[in-house]
Design a protein around this motif. Structure first.
Motif, short mmCIF file in Angstrom:
data_model
loop_
_atom_site.label_atom_id
_atom_site.label_comp_id
_atom_site.label_asym_id
_atom_site.label_seq_id
_atom_site.Cartn_x
_atom_site.Cartn_y
_atom_site.Cartn_z
N ASP A 154 13.37 27.24 5.45
CA ASP A 154 14.47 27.71 6.50
C ASP A 154 13.88 28.46 7.41
O ASP A 154 14.56 29.04 8.35
CB ASP A 154 15.46 28.07 5.65
CG ASP A 154 15.25 29.46 4.75
OD1 ASP A 154 14.12 29.87 4.62
OD2 ASP A 154 16.04 30.14 4.44
N THR A 155 12.45 28.87 7.40
CA THR A 155 12.06 29.68 8.46
C THR A 155 11.28 28.98 9.42
O THR A 155 10.53 29.72 9.99
CB THR A 155 11.19 31.08 7.54
OG1 THR A 155 10.23 30.42 7.02
CG2 THR A 155 12.29 31.75 6.86
N GLY A 156 11.11 27.83 9.33
CA GLY A 156 10.28 26.71 10.10
C GLY A 156 8.94 26.76 9.75
O GLY A 156 8.02 26.49 10.52
N THR A 157 8.69 26.86 8.46
CA THR A 157 7.31 26.83 7.96
C THR A 157 6.87 25.54 7.14
O THR A 157 7.89 25.16 6.59
CB THR A 157 6.70 27.73 6.97
OG1 THR A 157 7.10 29.35 7.60
CG2 THR A 157 5.37 28.00 6.68
N MET A 158 5.94 24.82 7.46
CA MET A 158 5.68 23.39 6.89
C MET A 158 4.68 24.00 5.69
O MET A 158 3.68 24.58 6.07
CB MET A 158 4.80 22.70 7.79
CG MET A 158 4.33 21.33 7.26
SD MET A 158 5.81 20.14 6.93
CE MET A 158 6.43 19.63 8.44
N CYS A 159 5.32 23.64 4.29
CA CYS A 159 4.46 24.11 3.42
C CYS A 159 3.71 22.88 2.61
O CYS A 159 2.43 23.33 2.58
CB CYS A 159 5.28 24.91 2.31
SG CYS A 159 6.87 24.33 2.28
N SER A 160 4.05 21.92 2.22
CA SER A 160 3.30 20.87 1.47
C SER A 160 3.81 19.42 2.07
O SER A 160 4.83 19.19 2.35
CB SER A 160 3.67 20.90 0.02
OG SER A 160 5.00 20.58 -0.13
N VAL A 161 2.62 18.63 2.32
CA VAL A 161 2.61 17.33 2.84
C VAL A 161 2.13 16.42 1.84
O VAL A 161 1.01 16.69 1.51
CB VAL A 161 2.30 17.33 4.19
CG1 VAL A 161 2.35 15.82 4.78
CG2 VAL A 161 3.08 18.15 5.13
N GLU A 162 2.44 15.30 1.54
CA GLU A 162 1.98 14.22 0.41
C GLU A 162 1.20 13.34 1.39
O GLU A 162 1.62 12.97 2.62
CB GLU A 162 3.39 13.66 -0.11
CG GLU A 162 3.97 14.63 -1.04
CD GLU A 162 5.04 13.79 -1.65
OE1 GLU A 162 4.84 12.50 -1.99
OE2 GLU A 162 5.76 14.54 -2.49
N ILE A 163 0.13 12.75 0.90
CA ILE A 163 -0.53 11.64 1.47
C ILE A 163 0.26 10.59 0.74
O ILE A 163 0.15 10.48 -0.53
CB ILE A 163 -2.07 11.83 1.26
CG1 ILE A 163 -2.48 12.97 1.87
CG2 ILE A 163 -2.88 10.52 1.70
CD1 ILE A 163 -2.58 12.98 3.29
N GLN A 164 0.61 9.40 1.46
CA GLN A 164 0.99 8.11 0.71
C GLN A 164 0.66 7.07 1.43
O GLN A 164 0.25 7.03 2.64
CB GLN A 164 2.45 8.28 0.90
CG GLN A 164 3.21 9.06 -0.04
CD GLN A 164 4.78 8.99 -0.06
OE1 GLN A 164 5.28 8.12 0.22
NE2 GLN A 164 5.41 10.17 -0.65
N ASN A 165 0.56 5.80 0.70
CA ASN A 165 -0.03 4.44 1.34
C ASN A 165 0.95 3.58 1.73
O ASN A 165 2.18 3.48 1.34
CB ASN A 165 -0.88 4.02 0.27
CG ASN A 165 -1.95 4.89 -0.33
OD1 ASN A 165 -2.75 5.66 0.71
ND2 ASN A 165 -2.06 5.27 -1.43
N ARG A 166 0.53 2.73 2.68
CA ARG A 166 1.35 1.65 3.01
C ARG A 166 0.68 0.33 3.25
O ARG A 166 -0.65 0.45 3.61
CB ARG A 166 2.05 1.83 4.50
CG ARG A 166 3.46 2.67 4.43
CD ARG A 166 4.14 2.94 5.42
NE ARG A 166 4.58 1.73 6.34
CZ ARG A 166 5.52 1.39 6.26
NH1 ARG A 166 6.61 1.94 5.86
NH2 ARG A 166 6.00 0.12 7.24
N ASN A 167 1.21 -0.70 3.15
CA ASN A 167 0.55 -2.08 3.42
C ASN A 167 0.40 -2.38 4.97
O ASN A 167 -0.66 -3.19 5.25
CB ASN A 167 0.83 -3.31 2.60
CG ASN A 167 0.43 -3.19 1.04
OD1 ASN A 167 -0.41 -2.55 0.82
ND2 ASN A 167 1.57 -3.36 0.04
N ASP A 168 1.39 -1.91 5.57
CA ASP A 168 1.48 -2.11 7.26
C ASP A 168 1.19 -1.11 7.78
O ASP A 168 1.83 0.22 7.23
CB ASP A 168 2.56 -3.05 7.48
CG ASP A 168 4.02 -2.65 7.11
OD1 ASP A 168 4.00 -1.68 6.09
OD2 ASP A 168 4.96 -2.77 7.54
#
Length: 193
Positions: A39-53
């Motif tokens: 809620d303070t505008g900080t990006m904390c954790s992002v996941e790496i995910q896969n797609r076929n397209d």
């Protein structure tokens, strides 16, 4: 100052988050989830995910996009240049402001209870979990002021979020200090034994 009420769908494009991620796929993406930002505008954790397209460039986040949680939204995230190129999960909506709207001003508006209340009212505020749809979000009206004034409000909102983060950091550091001092007193008698 002239204030005009406009439908959000007329001043911004609203996009759904992306689905179709799989355990193993040819393409890898950094995916922003509802718990990826604060809620303070900080990006904390992002996941790496896969797609076929492959995901089209239009579906990738760009600087100035505003992320809003689809379920029980209370705060937003304005995408920075560091987060550009990431992918929003299916649990997020992306509000992409037009050139006549400052993203931070619009972010400020989308955090206001009276604005979010319109979405809740439209979706049925009696529900325990309030879901926001693209159509209902596009239908809310927001006050539009001259761009120079939007920038001023947006800057003020950004500063207030930074202040809130600093206060949170101060409280956490204060708690750590009290815990350390209390531990030293308990374990060492308070006089360095």
């Amino acid at each position: 100052m002239v204030t005009e009420k406009m439908r959000l769908g007329d001043i911004a494009e609203i996009l759904a988050g992306i689905t179709g991620f799989v355990e193993k796929g040819r393409y890898r993406y950094k995916v922003v989830q509802p718990n990826s930002f604060t809620d303070t505008g900080t990006m904390c954790s992002v996941e790496i995910q896969n797609r076929n397209d492959i995901i089209t460039p239009k579906q990738l986040l760009v600087s100035g996009d505003i992320l809003l949680k689809r379920l029980n939204p209370t705060f937003v995230y304005v995408v920075s240049s560091e987060s550009a190129g990431m992918v929003p999960s299916q649990n997020l909506l992306v509000v992409r402001p037009g050139k006549s709207v400052n993203p931070f001003y619009l972010g400020y508006l989308l955090e206001q209870k009276e604005i979010l209340g319109h979405v809740e009212h439209v979706t049925g505020s009696a529900a325990a979990i309030k879901a926001v749809s693209i159509k209902k979000l596009a239908g809310i009206t927001v006050p539009i002021i001259p761009l120079s004034e939007q920038c001023r409000v947006g800057e003020l909102w950004e500063l207030s979020r930074k202040r809130k983060q600093l206060l949170n950091d101060y409280i956490a550091e204060n708690d750590r200090l009290v815990s350390t001092l209390a531990s030293r007193i308990i374990n060492g008698g308070g006089n360095g034994r």
